[in-house]
Design a protein around this motif. Structure first.
Motif, PDB file in Angstrom:
ATOM      1  N   MET A  75      -1.619  11.565   4.769  1.00 48.79           N
ATOM      2  CA  MET A  75      -0.966  12.428   3.783  1.00 48.79           C
ATOM      3  C   MET A  75      -1.921  12.727   2.620  1.00 48.79           C
ATOM      4  SD  MET A  75       0.687  12.096   0.549  1.00 48.79           S
ATOM      5  CE  MET A  75       1.268  10.415   0.455  1.00 48.79           C
ATOM      6  N   ILE A  76      -2.658  11.722   2.169  1.00 49.81           N
ATOM      7  CA  ILE A  76      -3.624  11.926   1.083  1.00 49.81           C
ATOM      8  C   ILE A  76      -4.707  12.907   1.528  1.00 49.81           C
ATOM      9  CG2 ILE A  76      -5.447  10.803  -0.306  1.00 49.81           C
ATOM     10  CD1 ILE A  76      -3.599   8.249  -0.268  1.00 49.81           C
ATOM     11  N   ALA A  77      -5.181  12.743   2.772  1.00 48.96           N
ATOM     12  CA  ALA A  77      -6.240  13.617   3.300  1.00 48.96           C
ATOM     13  C   ALA A  77      -5.790  15.071   3.425  1.00 48.96           C
ATOM     14  CB  ALA A  77      -6.709  13.102   4.662  1.00 48.96           C
ATOM     15  N   GLN A  78      -4.483  15.275   3.636  1.00 46.74           N
ATOM     16  CA  GLN A  78      -3.977  16.632   3.896  1.00 46.74           C
ATOM     17  C   GLN A  78      -3.406  17.329   2.658  1.00 46.74           C
ATOM     18  OE1 GLN A  78      -1.196  15.731   7.010  1.00 46.74           O
ATOM     19  NE2 GLN A  78      -2.810  15.306   8.502  1.00 46.74           N
ATOM     20  N   THR A  79      -3.478  16.686   1.499  1.00 46.69           N
ATOM     21  CA  THR A  79      -2.890  17.283   0.299  1.00 46.69           C
ATOM     22  C   THR A  79      -3.926  17.451  -0.803  1.00 46.69           C
ATOM     23  OG1 THR A  79      -2.209  15.072  -0.438  1.00 46.69           O
ATOM     24  CG2 THR A  79      -0.540  16.395   0.698  1.00 46.69           C
ATOM     25  N   SER A  80      -3.547  18.226  -1.805  1.00 42.83           N
ATOM     26  CA  SER A  80      -4.400  18.418  -2.979  1.00 42.83           C
ATOM     27  C   SER A  80      -3.620  17.986  -4.218  1.00 42.83           C
ATOM     28  CB  SER A  80      -4.772  19.894  -3.125  1.00 42.83           C
ATOM     29  OG  SER A  80      -5.541  20.301  -2.038  1.00 42.83           O
ATOM     30  N   GLU A  86       4.429  17.497  -5.699  1.00 42.02           N
ATOM     31  CA  GLU A  86       5.814  17.333  -5.230  1.00 42.02           C
ATOM     32  C   GLU A  86       5.842  16.903  -3.764  1.00 42.02           C
ATOM     33  OE1 GLU A  86       8.739  20.280  -6.605  1.00 42.02           O
ATOM     34  OE2 GLU A  86       7.181  20.988  -7.986  1.00 42.02           O
ATOM     35  N   ILE A  87       4.935  17.454  -2.960  1.00 42.04           N
ATOM     36  CA  ILE A  87       4.839  17.064  -1.548  1.00 42.04           C
ATOM     37  C   ILE A  87       4.399  15.599  -1.446  1.00 42.04           C
ATOM     38  CG2 ILE A  87       3.548  17.450   0.613  1.00 42.04           C
ATOM     39  CD1 ILE A  87       3.362  20.442  -0.310  1.00 42.04           C
ATOM     40  N   ILE A  88       3.444  15.209  -2.286  1.00 44.24           N
ATOM     41  CA  ILE A  88       2.950  13.821  -2.266  1.00 44.24           C
ATOM     42  C   ILE A  88       4.072  12.852  -2.619  1.00 44.24           C
ATOM     43  CG2 ILE A  88       1.347  12.169  -3.344  1.00 44.24           C
ATOM     44  CD1 ILE A  88      -0.592  14.621  -3.746  1.00 44.24           C
ATOM     45  N   LYS A 130     -10.357  10.853  -3.023  1.00 42.93           N
ATOM     46  CA  LYS A 130      -9.987  12.244  -2.715  1.00 42.93           C
ATOM     47  C   LYS A 130      -9.924  13.087  -3.987  1.00 42.93           C
ATOM     48  CE  LYS A 130      -8.291  15.686  -0.315  1.00 42.93           C
ATOM     49  NZ  LYS A 130      -6.955  15.921   0.126  1.00 42.93           N
ATOM     50  N   TYR A 131      -9.344  12.515  -5.043  1.00 40.75           N
ATOM     51  CA  TYR A 131      -9.139  13.286  -6.276  1.00 40.75           C
ATOM     52  C   TYR A 131      -9.991  12.722  -7.410  1.00 40.75           C
ATOM     53  CZ  TYR A 131      -5.007  14.222  -3.438  1.00 40.75           C
ATOM     54  OH  TYR A 131      -4.178  14.519  -2.404  1.00 40.75           O
ATOM     55  N   ASP A 132     -11.274  12.504  -7.118  1.00 40.36           N
ATOM     56  CA  ASP A 132     -12.140  11.857  -8.112  1.00 40.36           C
ATOM     57  C   ASP A 132     -12.391  12.755  -9.321  1.00 40.36           C
ATOM     58  OD1 ASP A 132     -13.683  13.645  -6.707  1.00 40.36           O
ATOM     59  OD2 ASP A 132     -15.511  12.465  -6.872  1.00 40.36           O
TER      60      ASP A 132
END
Length: 198
Positions: A75-80, A86-88, A130-132
């Motif tokens: 899920m982390i890999a597929q989201t931004s 909200e999806i996360i 992912k979100y560094d």
């Protein structure tokens, strides 16, 4: 060829047996009390068979923990972030709510994890990797934002769960989304006017 097929089936059967026995034992006793000797006796396999699959109980625990966390990593890999916040939140709640009691026990065990990190540490690490860098912020601010988000999400979920899931999952997702996205103002506790003057 048939021999290999039989060996493969035996290997899979023993793998499942080790895992099932470990899960049952974990429901009966603390992880620190489980021994390979007792596990192999209960599974009716020899120690050598266990070592064909795992180097230690910590290795078995780590493999199971990583498997349980895999949907979260995906899920982390597929989201931004923050675009998909909200999806996360929704997916995180759905994943955590879908775990059975034994999965939760497995995640709570303290084994010899890589770099001595807990499952929640590893998930947070994935978020940080992912979100560094959140576009308009530097590394320190980005780190604070991800910490705030992940801690809020985890604490709110645990509170809902330990209090017996008193409101339905869908309502909980909506409430959590409002709180995380808009703070106290989002749940109607602080007016916009007051928050502007504060």
């Amino acid at each position: 060829m048939k021999q290999n097929s039989k060996q493969d089936l035996r290997f899979i059967k023993n793998e499942n047996l080790i895992r099932e026995t470990f899960r049952k034992m974990l429901c009966e006793m603390d992880y620190s009390k489980i021994s390979i000797k007792e596990l192999t006796q209960r599974a009716q396999i020899n120690r050598k068979t266990f070592y064909l699959h795992y180097t230690s109980l910590d290795h078995l625990l780590a493999v199971l923990q990583l498997e349980i966390m895999e949907p979260t990593f995906q899920m982390i890999a597929q989201t931004s972030f923050p675009e998909d916040v909200e999806i996360i939140i929704r997916k995180s709640f759905e994943i955590m709510a879908s775990l059975d009691s034994t999965d939760k026990l497995i995640l709570s065990c303290k084994g010899d994890f890589p770099e001595k990190k807990s499952p929640s540490d590893l998930i947070r690490d994935q978020l940080f990797k992912k979100y560094d860098r959140i576009s308009k912020y530097g590394p320190f601010e980005s780190n604070l934002i991800i910490t705030y988000f992940s801690v809020c999400l985890g604490v709110v979920f645990r509170q809902w769960e330990t209090k017996g899931q008193q409101i339905p999952l869908e309502e909980m997702i909506q409430l959590t989304t409002q709180m995380i996205l808009h703070g106290l103002e989002g749940v109607g506790l602080v007016s916009e006017e007051k928050s502007v003057h504060a």
